[in-house]
Design an enzyme around this catalytic site. Structure first.
Site, PDB file in Angstrom:
ATOM      1  N   GLY A 347      23.826 -10.491 -24.692  1.00  0.00           N
ATOM      2  CA  GLY A 347      23.691 -11.475 -25.760  1.00  0.00           C
ATOM      3  C   GLY A 347      23.012 -12.740 -25.262  1.00  0.00           C
ATOM      4  O   GLY A 347      22.089 -12.678 -24.438  1.00  0.00           O
ATOM      5  N   GLU A 371      -1.258  -3.536  -9.070  1.00  0.00           N
ATOM      6  CA  GLU A 371      -1.342  -2.228  -8.401  1.00  0.00           C
ATOM      7  C   GLU A 371      -1.753  -1.134  -9.379  1.00  0.00           C
ATOM      8  O   GLU A 371      -1.296   0.003  -9.274  1.00  0.00           O
ATOM      9  CB  GLU A 371       0.009  -1.856  -7.768  1.00  0.00           C
ATOM     10  N   HIS A 374      -0.249  -0.096 -16.301  1.00  0.00           N
ATOM     11  CA  HIS A 374       0.410   1.048 -16.956  1.00  0.00           C
ATOM     12  C   HIS A 374      -0.647   1.990 -17.564  1.00  0.00           C
ATOM     13  O   HIS A 374      -0.548   3.213 -17.430  1.00  0.00           O
ATOM     14  CB  HIS A 374       1.300   0.448 -18.061  1.00  0.00           C
TER      15      HIS A 374
HETATM   16  P1  TGC Z   1     -13.502   6.768  -8.466  1.00  0.00           P
HETATM   17  O1  TGC Z   1     -14.910   7.193  -8.725  1.00  0.00           O
HETATM   18  O2  TGC Z   1     -12.375   7.507  -9.118  1.00  0.00           O
HETATM   19  O3  TGC Z   1     -13.211   6.778  -6.896  1.00  0.00           O
HETATM   20  C1  TGC Z   1     -14.106   6.130  -5.973  1.00  0.00           C
HETATM   21  C2  TGC Z   1     -13.874   6.738  -4.608  1.00  0.00           C
HETATM   22  O4  TGC Z   1     -12.518   6.490  -4.169  1.00  0.00           O
HETATM   23  C3  TGC Z   1     -11.829   7.734  -3.978  1.00  0.00           C
HETATM   24  N1  TGC Z   1     -10.452   7.509  -4.424  1.00  0.00           N
HETATM   25  C4  TGC Z   1      -9.446   7.359  -3.570  1.00  0.00           C
HETATM   26  N2  TGC Z   1      -9.385   7.403  -2.242  1.00  0.00           N
HETATM   27  C5  TGC Z   1      -8.192   7.196  -1.656  1.00  0.00           C
HETATM   28  N3  TGC Z   1      -7.091   6.922  -2.365  1.00  0.00           N
HETATM   29  C6  TGC Z   1      -7.109   6.847  -3.707  1.00  0.00           C
HETATM   30  N4  TGC Z   1      -6.023   6.501  -4.383  1.00  0.00           N
HETATM   31  C7  TGC Z   1      -8.318   7.075  -4.378  1.00  0.00           C
HETATM   32  N5  TGC Z   1      -8.716   7.081  -5.676  1.00  0.00           N
HETATM   33  C8  TGC Z   1     -10.027   7.351  -5.687  1.00  0.00           C
HETATM   34  C9  TGC Z   1     -12.586   8.740  -4.807  1.00  0.00           C
HETATM   35  O5  TGC Z   1     -12.402  10.040  -4.337  1.00  0.00           O
HETATM   36  C10 TGC Z   1     -14.013   8.267  -4.620  1.00  0.00           C
HETATM   37  O6  TGC Z   1     -14.438   8.635  -3.328  1.00  0.00           O
HETATM   38  P2  TGC Z   1     -15.980   8.996  -3.041  1.00  0.00           P
HETATM   39  O7  TGC Z   1     -15.993   9.382  -1.601  1.00  0.00           O
HETATM   40  O8  TGC Z   1     -16.305  10.110  -3.987  1.00  0.00           O
HETATM   41  O9  TGC Z   1     -16.749   7.734  -3.322  1.00  0.00           O
HETATM   42  O10 TGC Z   1     -13.404   5.221  -8.790  1.00  0.00           O
HETATM   43  P3  TGC Z   1     -13.497   4.446 -10.166  1.00  0.00           P
HETATM   44  O11 TGC Z   1     -14.419   3.302  -9.951  1.00  0.00           O
HETATM   45  O12 TGC Z   1     -13.768   5.405 -11.293  1.00  0.00           O
HETATM   46  O13 TGC Z   1     -12.024   3.827 -10.341  1.00  0.00           O
HETATM   47  C11 TGC Z   1     -10.913   4.616 -10.422  1.00  0.00           C
HETATM   48  C12 TGC Z   1      -9.677   3.738 -10.757  1.00  0.00           C
HETATM   49  C13 TGC Z   1      -9.810   3.070 -12.094  1.00  0.00           C
HETATM   50  C14 TGC Z   1      -8.500   4.708 -10.778  1.00  0.00           C
HETATM   51  C15 TGC Z   1      -9.485   2.684  -9.662  1.00  0.00           C
HETATM   52  O14 TGC Z   1     -10.508   1.773  -9.651  1.00  0.00           O
HETATM   53  C16 TGC Z   1      -8.162   1.946  -9.787  1.00  0.00           C
HETATM   54  O15 TGC Z   1      -7.152   2.419  -9.300  1.00  0.00           O
HETATM   55  N6  TGC Z   1      -8.148   0.737 -10.452  1.00  0.00           N
HETATM   56  C17 TGC Z   1      -6.974  -0.103 -10.472  1.00  0.00           C
HETATM   57  C18 TGC Z   1      -7.185  -1.279  -9.570  1.00  0.00           C
HETATM   58  C19 TGC Z   1      -5.924  -1.711  -8.874  1.00  0.00           C
HETATM   59  O16 TGC Z   1      -4.941  -0.987  -8.826  1.00  0.00           O
HETATM   60  N7  TGC Z   1      -5.964  -2.858  -8.261  1.00  0.00           N
HETATM   61  C20 TGC Z   1      -4.854  -3.330  -7.500  1.00  0.00           C
HETATM   62  C21 TGC Z   1      -5.224  -4.535  -6.703  1.00  0.00           C
HETATM   63  S1  TGC Z   1      -4.097  -4.901  -5.397  1.00  0.00           S
HETATM   64  C22 TGC Z   1      -2.718  -5.434  -6.171  1.00  0.00           C
HETATM   65  O17 TGC Z   1      -2.566  -5.416  -7.336  1.00  0.00           O
HETATM   66  C23 TGC Z   1      -1.667  -5.929  -5.273  1.00  0.00           C
HETATM   67  S2  TGC Z   1      -0.239  -6.500  -6.052  1.00  0.00           S
HETATM   68  C24 TGC Z   1       0.757  -6.403  -4.708  1.00  0.00           C
HETATM   69  C25 TGC Z   1       2.062  -6.996  -4.826  1.00  0.00           C
HETATM   70  O18 TGC Z   1       2.179  -8.227  -5.006  1.00  0.00           O
HETATM   71  O19 TGC Z   1       3.037  -6.235  -4.643  1.00  0.00           O
HETATM   72  P1  FAD Z   2      -8.004  -5.895 -16.818  1.00  0.00           P
HETATM   73  O1  FAD Z   2      -8.586  -4.911 -15.864  1.00  0.00           O
HETATM   74  O2  FAD Z   2      -8.896  -6.934 -17.404  1.00  0.00           O
HETATM   75  O3  FAD Z   2      -7.236  -5.136 -17.956  1.00  0.00           O
HETATM   76  C1  FAD Z   2      -6.832  -5.763 -19.175  1.00  0.00           C
HETATM   77  C2  FAD Z   2      -6.240  -4.680 -20.072  1.00  0.00           C
HETATM   78  O4  FAD Z   2      -7.224  -3.673 -20.339  1.00  0.00           O
HETATM   79  C3  FAD Z   2      -5.060  -3.969 -19.396  1.00  0.00           C
HETATM   80  O5  FAD Z   2      -4.087  -3.682 -20.361  1.00  0.00           O
HETATM   81  C4  FAD Z   2      -5.672  -2.670 -18.900  1.00  0.00           C
HETATM   82  O6  FAD Z   2      -4.737  -1.599 -18.827  1.00  0.00           O
HETATM   83  C5  FAD Z   2      -6.713  -2.396 -19.973  1.00  0.00           C
HETATM   84  N1  FAD Z   2      -7.831  -1.573 -19.483  1.00  0.00           N
HETATM   85  C6  FAD Z   2      -8.683  -1.824 -18.455  1.00  0.00           C
HETATM   86  N2  FAD Z   2      -9.547  -0.828 -18.284  1.00  0.00           N
HETATM   87  C7  FAD Z   2      -9.240   0.102 -19.206  1.00  0.00           C
HETATM   88  C8  FAD Z   2      -9.758   1.395 -19.541  1.00  0.00           C
HETATM   89  N3  FAD Z   2     -10.784   1.944 -18.857  1.00  0.00           N
HETATM   90  N4  FAD Z   2      -9.199   2.069 -20.571  1.00  0.00           N
HETATM   91  C9  FAD Z   2      -8.162   1.549 -21.256  1.00  0.00           C
HETATM   92  N5  FAD Z   2      -7.625   0.343 -21.006  1.00  0.00           N
HETATM   93  C10 FAD Z   2      -8.153  -0.358 -19.984  1.00  0.00           C
HETATM   94  N6  FAD Z   2      -4.797  -8.081  -6.833  1.00  0.00           N
HETATM   95  C11 FAD Z   2      -5.152  -8.020  -5.520  1.00  0.00           C
HETATM   96  O7  FAD Z   2      -6.248  -7.595  -5.169  1.00  0.00           O
HETATM   97  N7  FAD Z   2      -4.273  -8.441  -4.549  1.00  0.00           N
HETATM   98  C12 FAD Z   2      -3.045  -8.932  -4.836  1.00  0.00           C
HETATM   99  O8  FAD Z   2      -2.278  -9.292  -3.937  1.00  0.00           O
HETATM  100  C13 FAD Z   2      -2.662  -9.027  -6.216  1.00  0.00           C
HETATM  101  N8  FAD Z   2      -1.475  -9.602  -6.562  1.00  0.00           N
HETATM  102  C14 FAD Z   2      -1.182  -9.824  -7.881  1.00  0.00           C
HETATM  103  C15 FAD Z   2      -0.054 -10.574  -8.224  1.00  0.00           C
HETATM  104  C16 FAD Z   2       0.227 -10.832  -9.554  1.00  0.00           C
HETATM  105  C17 FAD Z   2       1.402 -11.679  -9.906  1.00  0.00           C
HETATM  106  C18 FAD Z   2      -0.598 -10.291 -10.577  1.00  0.00           C
HETATM  107  C19 FAD Z   2      -0.258 -10.512 -12.018  1.00  0.00           C
HETATM  108  C20 FAD Z   2      -1.722  -9.557 -10.242  1.00  0.00           C
HETATM  109  C21 FAD Z   2      -2.046  -9.333  -8.893  1.00  0.00           C
HETATM  110  N9  FAD Z   2      -3.229  -8.679  -8.528  1.00  0.00           N
HETATM  111  C22 FAD Z   2      -3.593  -8.576  -7.206  1.00  0.00           C
HETATM  112  C23 FAD Z   2      -4.200  -8.287  -9.540  1.00  0.00           C
HETATM  113  C24 FAD Z   2      -3.870  -6.990 -10.265  1.00  0.00           C
HETATM  114  O9  FAD Z   2      -4.080  -5.883  -9.458  1.00  0.00           O
HETATM  115  C25 FAD Z   2      -4.707  -6.949 -11.539  1.00  0.00           C
HETATM  116  O10 FAD Z   2      -4.194  -7.918 -12.422  1.00  0.00           O
HETATM  117  C26 FAD Z   2      -4.715  -5.576 -12.185  1.00  0.00           C
HETATM  118  O11 FAD Z   2      -5.381  -4.630 -11.376  1.00  0.00           O
HETATM  119  C27 FAD Z   2      -5.344  -5.592 -13.591  1.00  0.00           C
HETATM  120  O12 FAD Z   2      -6.522  -6.288 -13.619  1.00  0.00           O
HETATM  121  P2  FAD Z   2      -6.776  -7.449 -14.721  1.00  0.00           P
HETATM  122  O13 FAD Z   2      -5.609  -8.343 -14.733  1.00  0.00           O
HETATM  123  O14 FAD Z   2      -8.107  -8.022 -14.455  1.00  0.00           O
HETATM  124  O15 FAD Z   2      -6.762  -6.690 -16.102  1.00  0.00           O
END
Ligand code: TGC
Ligand code: FAD
Length: 392
Positions: A347, A371, A374
Site C-alpha cells: 500500500g 545490456e 527488453h
Molecule cells: P550482428 O551482425 O548480429 O553481429 C555482428 C558480429 O558480432 C557477432 N556477434 C557476437 N559475437 C560474440 N558475442 C555475441 N553476443 C555476439 N552477437 C553477435 C556476429 O556473429 C557478427 O560477427 P561477424 O564475424 O559476422 O562480423 O550485429 P548487428 O549490428 O545486427 O547487432 C546485433 C544486436 C542488435 C543484437 C547487437 O548490436 C546488440 O546486442 N545490441 C544491443 C546493444 C547493447 O546491449 N549495448 C549494451 C552496452 S553496455 C551496457 O549497457 C552496460 S550496463 C552495465 C551495468 O551497469 O551493469
Molecule cells: P535506443 O537504442 O534508442 O532504443 C529506444 C527504444 O527503441 C527501446 O525501447 C528499444 O528497445 C527500441 N528499439 C531499438 N531498436 C529497435 C529495433 N530494431 N526494433 C524494435 N525496437 C527497437 N552503455 C555502455 O556502453 N556502458 C555502460 O556502462 C552503460 N551503462 C548504463 C547505465 C544506465 C543507468 C543506463 C540507463 C544505460 C547504460 N548504458 C551503458 C547504455 C545502454 O546499454 C543503452 O541505453 C541501451 O543499449 C539502449 O540504448 P538507447 O538508450 O540508446 O535506446
C-alpha cells in the site's frame, strides 16, 4: 530503512543442486550485504551518491573478477558462483551490482580474453582488489541498441592512435581509473582499447537527474584528440563481436542479479502481508494478496532454475548468446513485475524509503534497458529460432 530481515526463498530446494563452495561464497556475500549494504544504501539512493567505501568490501567477497584466473588476481571461480555473487549484491541494490558487473564482465573480461600478457599483468591484479576501477564505453548518443553504427574513431599516427568521439550512459565513468573503449579505425573496423584517466583530452562528466540506479555513478566519456599508445589496443579480437562477447558475460550476471532484487521484493511483501491487518485479519489471508504472492514465488522459482541451467551450460562453455538473452530478458522482466506487484502489497508504505521495493523497482527500469533492451533480447531470440534478423 527498516532492519534487514531478508530470508531467501528456495521453494524448489535449489540449494541441494549447489556445491558447498557455491553456498559458502553465496552466504558470505549475503552476510556482507546485510551488514554493510542494507543499513546505508537507502540514504545513498535518496541522495544519489555512490557508496565508494563499499569497493573494498566488494573486492573482499570476490565480486571483482570472480571467474578471472588467480594468476591475475582473480578468484578463479565457476560461473554459478559468479551468478550467485551477482544475485546477492543485487538483492542489496542493482546499482552496486552494476559496479561489480562492469568491473568483472566489461573491464576485466575483455582484458583477460582479448588483452596482451603485458596488459593482463598491468591491469588485472589491481582491478581485482579495486585499487583500479574501470568502465566500458560502447553506447554513444546516437547509437544505443545499434552499436555497429558508432562514430568514435581512431586514426593511426605511428606509435599511437588519435581517439575522437563520445560515449554516453557509462556506468562507473565519473570515478573510473581506466575505460575499455570501442572505436572504429580508418577501415571502419571496431577495435577495443584501454584509455587511462590521465590521458590528455579525456574527460568523464557525470550524468545527473536519474530516478533509477541512483547509487551508481553514470557519466559520459569524451575523447578530444586523445593519444592512445598502440600498446593499449586490445590485440586479441576486433569487430563488433568483441564488445558483444563482453556483453554475453555481463548479461549472464544480470540474469542472476535480477533474481536477487525479485527475492528481496517478494520477501518484504510476504512479511508485510502477514503482519498488516485490515478488516480484522492479515491481508495475507485474502485471496487477492495470495494470488500476488503465489505468482511471485512461482516466477522466482522458474527464474532460479533458468539461471542455474544457464550457469551449468556456461561452465561447460556451451551457453549461447541467444540463451543468455532469453535469461536476461525473462529474469529482469520477472523482477520488474514482482517489484511493481510487491509495491502494491505494501500500500502507501510501499512508496517510502522505509522499504527497499520502490528503489528496486526504479533500478530495474534501467536494468531492463541496459545490456540490450527488453525488445532487443526478444529480437535476438526471434532471430535465433527463425533464422531471420528483424533488427534492420
Ligand atoms: P550482428 O551482425 O548480429 O553481429 C555482428 C558480429 O558480432 C557477432 N556477434 C557476437 N559475437 C560474440 N558475442 C555475441 N553476443 C555476439 N552477437 C553477435 C556476429 O556473429 C557478427 O560477427 P561477424 O564475424 O559476422 O562480423 O550485429 P548487428 O549490428 O545486427 O547487432 C546485433 C544486436 C542488435 C543484437 C547487437 O548490436 C546488440 O546486442 N545490441 C544491443 C546493444 C547493447 O546491449 N549495448 C549494451 C552496452 S553496455 C551496457 O549497457 C552496460 S550496463 C552495465 C551495468 O551497469 O551493469
Ligand atoms: P535506443 O537504442 O534508442 O532504443 C529506444 C527504444 O527503441 C527501446 O525501447 C528499444 O528497445 C527500441 N528499439 C531499438 N531498436 C529497435 C529495433 N530494431 N526494433 C524494435 N525496437 C527497437 N552503455 C555502455 O556502453 N556502458 C555502460 O556502462 C552503460 N551503462 C548504463 C547505465 C544506465 C543507468 C543506463 C540507463 C544505460 C547504460 N548504458 C551503458 C547504455 C545502454 O546499454 C543503452 O541505453 C541501451 O543499449 C539502449 O540504448 P538507447 O538508450 O540508446 O535506446
Amino acid at each position: 530503512m527498516k532492519a534487514d530481515l531478508f530470508q531467501a526463498p528456495d521453494y524448489y530446494q535449489i540449494d541441494d543442486l549447489l556445491t558447498e563452495e557455491h553456498k559458502l561464497i553465496r552466504d558470505a556475500a549475503r552476510d556482507w550485504v546485510k551488514k554493510e549494504v542494507s543499513p546505508i544504501i537507502e540514504q545513498h539512493a535518496q541522495e544519489a551518491t555512490f557508496p565508494k567505501h563499499l569497493l573494498v568490501g566488494l573486492a573482499s567477497i570476490g565480486a571483482f573478477g570472480p571467474t578471472i584466473p588467480e594468476a591475475y588476481g582473480g578468484v578463479g571461480l565457476d560461473y554459478i558462483s559468479y551468478g550467485l555473487l551477482m544475485q546477492e549484491i543485487e538483492r542489496g541494490d542493482s546499482g552496486l551490482r552494476s559496479t561489480a558487473s562492469v568491473q568483472s564482465s566489461l573491464v576485466m573480461h575483455p582484458i583477460n580474453t582479448y588483452g596482451s600478457e603485458e596488459q593482463k599483468q598491468k591491469y588485472l591484479p589491481k582491478l581485482a582488489t579495486g585499487e583500479l576501477m574501470g568502465c566500458f564505453g560502447l553506447t554513444e548518443p546516437d547509437h544505443g541498441s545499434n552499436p555497429s553504427g558508432m562514430n568514435s574513431k581512431i586514426v593511426d599516427k605511428g606509435d599511437h592512435y588519435l581517439l575522437n568521439g563520445a560515449k554516453m550512459w557509462i556506468s562507473n565513468a565519473p570515478f573510473a581509473d581506466i575505460a575499455v573503449v570501442w572505436a572504429k579505425d580508418e577501415n571502419g573496423r571496431i577495435k577495443g582499447m584501454i584509455v587511462e584517466r590521465s590521458m590528455e583530452g579525456f574527460s568523464t562528466p557525470e550524468t545527473h537527474n536519474k530516478w533509477s540506479l541512483r547509487t551508481s555513478a553514470t557519466g559520459e566519456l569524451i575523447f578530444n584528440d586523445v593519444k592512445v599508445p598502440k600498446e593499449n589496443i586490445l590485440p586479441g579480437k576486433d569487430g563488433l563481436g568483441a564488445p558483444l562477447g563482453c556483453l554475453d558475460s555481463a548479461r549472464y550476471g544480470i540474469a542472476w542479479g535480477a533474481i536477487g532484487a525479485a527475492m528481496d521484493c517478494y520477501d518484504t511483501a510476504l512479511r508485510y502481508a502477514k503482519e498488516r491487518i485490515q478488516f480484522g485479519k492479515p491481508i495475507a489471508a485474502t485471496q487477492l494478496q495470495q494470488k500476488k504472492l503465489a505468482e511471485m514465488i512461482t516466477e522466482i522459482t522458474k527464474a532460479q532454475l533458468l539461471a542455474l541451467r544457464l550457469g551449468q551450460l556456461k561452465n561447460e562453455g556451451r551457453a549461447t548468446t541467444a540463451q543468455i538473452s532469453m535469461a536476461k530478458r525473462n529474469n529482469v522482466s520477472m523482477a520488474l513485475n514482482i517489484a511493481r506487484e510487491a509495491r502494491q502489497v505494501l500500500g502507501a508504505m510501499g512508496i517510502t524509503g522505509d522499504y527497499s521495493i520502490m528503489r528496486h523497482m526504479m533500478n530495474l527500469e534501467s536494468v531492463v534497458t541496459y545490456e540490450g533492451t527488453h525488445d532487443i533480447h526478444l529480437l535476438i531470440t526471434g532471430m535465433d529460432i527463425t533464422g531471420h534478423s528483424a533488427f534492420k
